[in-house]
Design a protein around this motif. Structure first.
Motif, short mmCIF file in Angstrom:
data_model
loop_
_atom_site.label_atom_id
_atom_site.label_comp_id
_atom_site.label_asym_id
_atom_site.label_seq_id
_atom_site.Cartn_x
_atom_site.Cartn_y
_atom_site.Cartn_z
N ALA A 222 0.81 -1.22 0.00
CA ALA A 222 0.00 0.00 0.00
C ALA A 222 0.84 1.27 0.00
O ALA A 222 0.31 2.37 0.11
CB ALA A 222 -0.92 0.00 1.21
N GLY A 223 2.16 1.12 -0.11
CA GLY A 223 3.05 2.26 -0.09
C GLY A 223 4.01 2.19 1.08
O GLY A 223 3.70 1.59 2.12
N VAL B 142 6.30 3.02 4.37
CA VAL B 142 6.14 3.71 5.65
C VAL B 142 7.54 4.07 6.14
O VAL B 142 8.44 3.23 6.14
CB VAL B 142 5.39 2.84 6.67
CG1 VAL B 142 5.46 3.46 8.06
CG2 VAL B 142 3.95 2.64 6.24
N ASP C 16 4.70 8.96 -2.59
CA ASP C 16 4.00 7.69 -2.40
C ASP C 16 4.03 7.21 -0.95
O ASP C 16 3.49 6.14 -0.64
CB ASP C 16 4.62 6.61 -3.29
CG ASP C 16 4.46 6.89 -4.77
OD1 ASP C 16 3.47 7.54 -5.14
OD2 ASP C 16 5.33 6.47 -5.55
N ARG D 41 3.18 6.31 2.61
CA ARG D 41 1.88 6.04 3.23
C ARG D 41 1.78 6.65 4.63
O ARG D 41 0.73 7.14 5.04
CB ARG D 41 1.67 4.52 3.31
CG ARG D 41 0.42 4.07 4.07
CD ARG D 41 0.37 2.55 4.12
NE ARG D 41 -0.79 2.08 4.86
CZ ARG D 41 -2.00 1.95 4.35
NH1 ARG D 41 -2.22 2.30 3.08
NH2 ARG D 41 -3.01 1.50 5.08
N SER E 176 2.67 14.09 0.44
CA SER E 176 2.09 12.79 0.07
C SER E 176 0.72 12.52 0.67
O SER E 176 0.05 11.56 0.27
CB SER E 176 3.03 11.67 0.51
OG SER E 176 3.11 11.61 1.93
N ALA F 3 0.50 11.58 3.74
CA ALA F 3 0.79 10.51 4.69
C ALA F 3 0.28 10.86 6.09
O ALA F 3 0.18 12.03 6.46
CB ALA F 3 2.30 10.27 4.77
N ASP G 275 0.17 0.55 11.01
CA ASP G 275 -0.54 0.33 9.75
C ASP G 275 0.45 0.18 8.59
O ASP G 275 0.67 1.10 7.81
CB ASP G 275 -1.50 1.51 9.52
CG ASP G 275 -2.31 1.37 8.25
OD1 ASP G 275 -2.34 0.26 7.68
OD2 ASP G 275 -2.90 2.38 7.82
#
Length: 338
Positions: free
Chosen positions: A45-46, A48, A76, A78, A100, A102, A168
């Motif tokens: 999902a990208g 971290v 990108d 997250r 982003s 984020a 996450d």
């Protein structure tokens, strides 16, 4: 504040550490620490990030280009998990969020400190610092340069974490491990699917993190005891690779935790032997051993040294080895039976 074989920022490069983890050195302009290691964890999902670096134009450029070198576009990202609120870790988190979208996550205790800092005016900050220094016994000539030093507070996090929370990061198992001491909300992050531990400033390879009390004369906290207990928590995780925020990675976090614990126990023993007469925190700090003579320390470093002295004095007080004299200003400590 021990001596270090610090590797200069100029020698650092972004690195693929394998297992979907990369590191990017981000400079701390004008600071002898040199740089912060920001880690990127891949996920479907990208990516971290673990920490983000100091909020400075050069640091931002280094973060962007360093991430690109390991195949990550900052747009990108997250999320950013901040190990603690200090500016060399949290400073650029807000900029990443702007770029982003984020989320930013931080332990709830440090999130509350960020909220406090963001609501504190420059005048209030100066008054707080000046009174703290005066009660520690600092000379009047040292107050202005220390009291006025204040980096911009970091961005307020979107998510507040507690011990044991899963972060996450889809496809990975990254768990928050509360390791207070360096800050009240310091986090290590255990990548359980790879036996890796992002240690922030809790465990560093060649230096020991700063453990201080602010205000210096608080008697309702014991950050050094918290820190030592947190070292034991890390050791209990078993064999894990340590990925710290400064210097270099280590194969065995528990072994280094044991060395750091022994360092502080030795420091406590030597400090107890110093307090044979009533002394202020400032006088005690001036008699302790630092990485350079007290006379050569800048006012800012003297302030940090006093904070560290205060934390060790508080630990000795909690262990019943020294006492603070009642109703004395500035605050003074002495051996229990003196």
């Amino acid at each position: 504040m021990t001596r270090t074989r610090r590797r200069p920022y100029a020698d650092q490069r972004p690195r693929d550490l394998g297992g979907g983890v990369s590191s990017v050195p981000v400079p701390i302009p004008g600071n002898p620490l040199g740089y912060t290691l920001v880690y990127a964890i891949d996920s479907p999902a990208g990516p971290v990030l673990v920490d983000a670096g100091w909020n400075h134009h050069d640091a931002w450029q280094a973060l962007r280009t360093g991430l690109a070198a390991v195949g990550v576009d900052v747009r990108d990202v997250r999320g950013v998990v901040v190990t603690h609120f200090h500016p060399d870790h949290a400073g650029l988190a807000g900029r990443v969020r702007e770029e982003s979208g984020a989320w930013i996550a931080m332990h709830e205790a440090d999130a509350q400190l960020v909220k406090l800092m963001r609501g504190l005016g420059q005048g209030e900050h100066h008054d707080f610092q000046s009174e703290m220094l005066r009660r520690a016994g600092a000379g009047a000539h040292e107050l202005p340069s220390i009291a006025d030093a204040r980096p911009d507070p970091p961005a307020q996090p979107d998510r507040e974490l507690r011990d044991g929370d899963l972060i996450d990061v889809p496809g990975r198992v990254l768990r928050a491990v509360h390791t207070p001491g360096h800050t009240p909300g310091h986090l290590c992050l255990h990548l359980e699917d790879a036996a890796r531990l992002f240690t922030g400033d809790h465990i560093l390879p060649d230096i020991t993190p700063h453990i201080g009390i602010y205000p210096y004369d608080r008697d309702d906290v014991d950050p050094l005891a918290d820190f030592l207990a947190s070292l034991d928590r890390v050791a209990a995780l078993g064999l894990t690779e340590a990925l710290p925020a400064h210097e270099w990675t280590l194969p065995d976090a528990a072994a280094r935790a044991a060395e750091i614990r022994a360092h502080h126990e030795d420091k406590l023993e030597r400090l107890a032997a110093l307090v044979t007469e009533p002394l202020t925190i400032w006088e005690i700090a001036a008699r302790m051993t630092w990485n350079r003579p007290w006379a050569d320390l800048s006012p800012i470093l003297r302030g940090m040294a006093a904070g560290e002295a205060a934390a060790h004095l508080r630990a000795l007080e909690a262990r019943g080895l020294i006492r603070r004299l009642p109703e004395v200003d500035p605050v003074r400590f002495v051996a229990l039976h003196s």
